[in-house]
Design a protein around this motif. Structure first.
Motif, mmCIF file in Angstrom:
data_model
loop_
_atom_site.group_PDB
_atom_site.id
_atom_site.type_symbol
_atom_site.label_atom_id
_atom_site.label_comp_id
_atom_site.label_asym_id
_atom_site.label_seq_id
_atom_site.Cartn_x
_atom_site.Cartn_y
_atom_site.Cartn_z
ATOM 1 N N SER A 15 0.815 -1.224 0.000
ATOM 2 C CA SER A 15 0.000 0.000 0.000
ATOM 3 C C SER A 15 0.844 1.268 0.000
ATOM 4 O O SER A 15 0.467 2.262 -0.615
ATOM 5 N N TYR A 16 1.976 1.232 0.683
ATOM 6 C CA TYR A 16 2.814 2.447 0.737
ATOM 7 C C TYR A 16 3.306 2.789 -0.669
ATOM 8 O O TYR A 16 3.215 3.932 -1.113
ATOM 9 N N ALA A 17 3.796 1.778 -1.374
ATOM 10 C CA ALA A 17 4.296 1.997 -2.737
ATOM 11 C C ALA A 17 3.167 2.447 -3.663
ATOM 12 O O ALA A 17 3.357 3.318 -4.515
ATOM 13 N N GLN A 18 1.989 1.867 -3.456
ATOM 14 C CA GLN A 18 0.894 2.155 -4.379
ATOM 15 C C GLN A 18 0.193 3.476 -4.095
ATOM 16 O O GLN A 18 -0.218 4.177 -5.003
ATOM 17 N N LYS A 19 0.042 3.800 -2.806
ATOM 18 C CA LYS A 19 -0.788 4.960 -2.461
ATOM 19 C C LYS A 19 -0.007 6.224 -2.156
ATOM 20 O O LYS A 19 -0.594 7.290 -2.048
ATOM 21 N N LEU A 20 1.289 6.090 -1.924
ATOM 22 C CA LEU A 20 2.033 7.265 -1.459
ATOM 23 C C LEU A 20 3.180 7.632 -2.402
ATOM 24 O O LEU A 20 4.317 7.855 -1.974
ATOM 25 N N ASP A 21 2.829 7.721 -3.662
ATOM 26 C CA ASP A 21 3.806 8.157 -4.655
ATOM 27 C C ASP A 21 4.348 9.525 -4.232
ATOM 28 O O ASP A 21 3.580 10.385 -3.808
ATOM 29 N N GLY A 22 5.632 9.706 -4.298
ATOM 30 C CA GLY A 22 6.215 10.988 -3.879
ATOM 31 C C GLY A 22 6.716 10.973 -2.448
ATOM 32 O O GLY A 22 7.322 11.929 -1.986
ATOM 33 N N PHE A 23 6.449 9.866 -1.744
ATOM 34 C CA PHE A 23 6.893 9.759 -0.349
ATOM 35 C C PHE A 23 8.115 8.841 -0.228
ATOM 36 O O PHE A 23 8.526 8.493 0.875
ATOM 37 N N TYR A 24 8.656 8.436 -1.357
ATOM 38 C CA TYR A 24 9.762 7.466 -1.334
ATOM 39 C C TYR A 24 10.482 7.471 -2.677
ATOM 40 O O TYR A 24 9.993 8.063 -3.649
ATOM 41 N N THR A 68 18.602 -10.382 -3.557
ATOM 42 C CA THR A 68 17.533 -10.711 -4.492
ATOM 43 C C THR A 68 16.208 -10.436 -3.782
ATOM 44 O O THR A 68 16.047 -10.780 -2.614
ATOM 45 N N ALA A 69 15.272 -9.831 -4.509
ATOM 46 C CA ALA A 69 13.980 -9.526 -3.886
ATOM 47 C C ALA A 69 13.086 -10.756 -3.905
ATOM 48 O O ALA A 69 13.179 -11.569 -4.826
ATOM 49 N N PRO A 70 12.233 -10.920 -2.902
ATOM 50 C CA PRO A 70 11.199 -11.943 -3.013
ATOM 51 C C PRO A 70 10.154 -11.463 -4.026
ATOM 52 O O PRO A 70 9.916 -10.262 -4.127
ATOM 53 N N ALA A 71 9.576 -12.387 -4.776
ATOM 54 C CA ALA A 71 8.589 -11.986 -5.788
ATOM 55 C C ALA A 71 7.446 -11.221 -5.128
ATOM 56 O O ALA A 71 6.968 -11.616 -4.062
ATOM 57 N N GLY A 72 7.048 -10.128 -5.739
ATOM 58 C CA GLY A 72 5.928 -9.332 -5.201
ATOM 59 C C GLY A 72 6.390 -8.136 -4.393
ATOM 60 O O GLY A 72 5.590 -7.262 -4.054
ATOM 61 N N ALA A 73 7.692 -8.079 -4.066
ATOM 62 C CA ALA A 73 8.210 -6.929 -3.306
ATOM 63 C C ALA A 73 8.348 -5.723 -4.235
ATOM 64 O O ALA A 73 8.528 -5.880 -5.439
ATOM 65 N N ASP A 74 8.230 -4.533 -3.650
ATOM 66 C CA ASP A 74 8.462 -3.262 -4.367
ATOM 67 C C ASP A 74 9.471 -2.466 -3.562
ATOM 68 O O ASP A 74 9.104 -1.514 -2.876
ATOM 69 N N PRO A 75 10.735 -2.836 -3.595
ATOM 70 C CA PRO A 75 11.695 -2.213 -2.662
ATOM 71 C C PRO A 75 11.779 -0.694 -2.824
ATOM 72 O O PRO A 75 11.818 -0.197 -3.953
ATOM 73 N N LEU A 76 11.784 -0.010 -1.717
ATOM 74 C CA LEU A 76 11.838 1.461 -1.754
ATOM 75 C C LEU A 76 12.484 2.004 -0.484
ATOM 76 O O LEU A 76 12.507 1.342 0.556
ATOM 77 N N ALA A 77 13.017 3.214 -0.611
ATOM 78 C CA ALA A 77 13.571 3.940 0.545
ATOM 79 C C ALA A 77 12.601 5.065 0.875
ATOM 80 O O ALA A 77 12.219 5.843 -0.013
ATOM 81 N N GLN A 78 12.190 5.145 2.140
ATOM 82 C CA GLN A 78 11.203 6.141 2.549
ATOM 83 C C GLN A 78 11.863 7.478 2.853
ATOM 84 O O GLN A 78 12.967 7.529 3.391
#
Ligand code: AMP
Ligand code: MG
Length: 496
Positions: A15-24, A68-78
């Motif tokens: 949800s953070y990646a999807q809903k808070l564009d511009g926050f990371y 390596t990321a687990p499938a489904g992850a959206d790695p980001l720095a906040q």
């Protein structure tokens, strides 16, 4: 991170990646040269729906090192800002952490899965983005101990060594990555980042997200943002009361280390107090004692005021009215804290009913302990013993036992108002007065043996003991004892 993600049973819902564009900023972990899994929290993995048996140790090490990321992850720095020791830094952010994404646990609660020490990000400034084995294992031990003590906290899911050295003050140290699980990583500093830039609509978006995620009842209030402030205040007050009643010193309560959820986060220069002392302080960088044991509720209120400031434009378009309303809430913190602390203390003293003098009784015990060289944990565990014969043993913890004698008589008189019999009361008290806490010398022993001898056994043993802090365990006497004299004054270092 390598190109192809590893399929796992984790069901990400980011949800953070999807809903808070511009926050990371989307970001990838460094590929570790030789990742090795050294600790895995299997019960927590199961709770998150991660079937570790379906993965090889190599795959687990790849995932938990950030290689390596687990499938489904959206790695980001906040992105976040923060007041550090009173001074405002407008741009901090995840300089060595990555949020992999979110999953629902078995209870249906949304949980962040994040890495710490996985490499540089756009927020790293001069830092290397890495973590050394010592602080990683310290966070693992203390976070899990806090959880077992019933204190809201982020959890430790895994620790991995990277096979790469990191340079620190005293030379090269083995590099490591911690995987942390949290109700969220929203901090007071996240709000400050956008408020400081005058981005009111972003603050509103963040506040709405925080409400939906942590305090959904606030949405139904006529004043949802004031209700958010109130809820955070209550959660923080309860958290601080719990910290103090187990003798926990966080050490670096900057606003970027205070969560909106009310969980303890960022175990850096933290420690459990041994000898009771309101000025107890373990951090090597806190020269003024800003975050000393007894200062913590005061600083929590200060941090709450900083949070309130970020919400002002949302609370009322008239600034002076907004300030007045927010101040009223912030001023309630002291009472919320006191109520929570007195509640915890009642339980610690075996009082099932509430009487007006209980807060004073608890306060007077603290006063009696001051300057008496009393081990905080041993005292309360000693009071939990059923036979009055133990009174002498408890009194012997004081340099001058007469200080304690008066208080003990008052406590005995107060207990006469209680219906419970001594045996039941003792059992109840032992459920809230731990026998085992992460004693500094034991934590140090575990870290050193890994750092210097690559021996994980003391770490594993300590974790096991601390997972049942209220149960007497055979052969674990050494874990219940204060540090030997030659251990000396203890200092811890910030997240290095
Ligand atoms: P902490 O003391 O861990 O709460 O961190 C405070 C700030 O410094 C955060 O923005 C961190 O991301 C950043 N930071 C701490 N250590 C490092 C490091 N080794 N490399 C990059 N950033 C760091
Ligand atoms: Mg931090």
């Amino acid at each position: 991170m390598t190109e192809t993600p590893i399929p796992t049973s984790l069901q990400f819902d980011n949800s953070y990646a999807q809903k808070l564009d511009g926050f990371y900023t989307p970001c990838q972990g460094d590929v570790a040269p030789d990742p090795e899994l050294i600790a895995l929290n299997r019960p927590l993995a199961a709770e998150l729906g991660l079937d570790v048996t379906a993965l090889t140790d190599k795959q687990l090490a790849e995932i938990f090192s950030g290689s390596t990321a687990p499938a489904g992850a959206d790695p980001l720095a906040q992105a976040y800002a923060g007041h550090q020791f009173g001074g405002f830094s407008p741009q901090l952010g995840d300089g060595r952490a990555l949020l992999l994404g979110e999953v629902f646990n078995q209870a249906g609660e949304r949980r962040d899965i994040a890495l710490k020490g996985s490499g540089r990000t756009p927020f790293s400034r001069g830092g290397d983005g890495k973590a050394a084995i010592g602080p990683v294992l310290r966070e693992y031990i203390v976070a899990e101990a806090m959880f077992a003590l019933g204190i809201p906290t982020t959890r430790a899911l895994a620790a991995v060594t990277t096979g790469q050295s990191v340079m620190r003050e005293n030379g090269p140290l083995p590099g490591a990555v911690l995987t942390r699980v949290a109700a969220s990583h929203l901090r007071v500093g996240t709000f400050q980042y956008f408020a400081a830039r005058g981005e009111t609509e972003k603050v509103r978006q963040l506040a709405d997200y925080a409400i939906a995620r942590h305090y959904p009842h606030a949405r139904d209030s006529d004043t949802p943002y004031l209700a958010l402030l109130q809820s955070v205040s209550q959660a923080q007050a309860e958290l601080l009361a719990k910290w103090l009643t187990v003798g926990f010193v966080h050490g670096v309560m900057n606003t970027d280390n205070m969560t909106i959820s009310g969980e303890t986060i960022d175990y850096g220069p933290c420690a459990f107090m041994d000898t009771y002392d309101p000025r107890a302080l373990y951090s090597s960088i806190d020269h003024q004692g800003r975050y000393a044991y007894g200062q913590q509720p005061v600083m929590a209120r200060w941090n709450l005021a900083r949070f309130a400031e970020t919400l002002l434009p949302l609370i009322d378009s008239d600034e002076s009215r907004a300030i007045e309303r927010a101040s009223t809430e912030v001023n309630l913190f002291a009472q919320q804290y006191l109520t929570a602390w007195t509640g915890c203390m009642r339980a610690k003293l075996g009082l099932q009913t509430a009487r007006p003098g209980d807060g004073k009784l608890a306060d007077d015990l603290m006063a009696a302990m001051e300057g008496q060289g009393v081990d905080y944990t041993l005292l309360f565990r000693g009071l939990s013993e059923p036979s009055f014969g133990r009174a002498q043993e408890v009194a012997s913890l004081f340099n001058d036992p007469t200080t304690f004698a008066d208080w003990f008589d008052r406590w005995q008189r107060r207990l006469k108002d209680e219906a419970s019999d001594p045996v039941t009361r003792s059992l109840q008290m032992k459920r809230v007065n731990p026998i085992y806490i992460p004693r500094n010398h034991k934590v140090e022993e575990a870290l050193q043996s890994m750092e210097k001898h690559n021996n994980i056994a003391p770490f594993e043993r300590l974790n096991k003991v601390l997972s049942q802090p209220f149960e007497q365990q055979d052969g674990c006497e050494a874990y219940a004892q204060p540090a030997p004299e030659d251990f000396g004054p203890y200092r811890t270092f910030c997240g290095t």
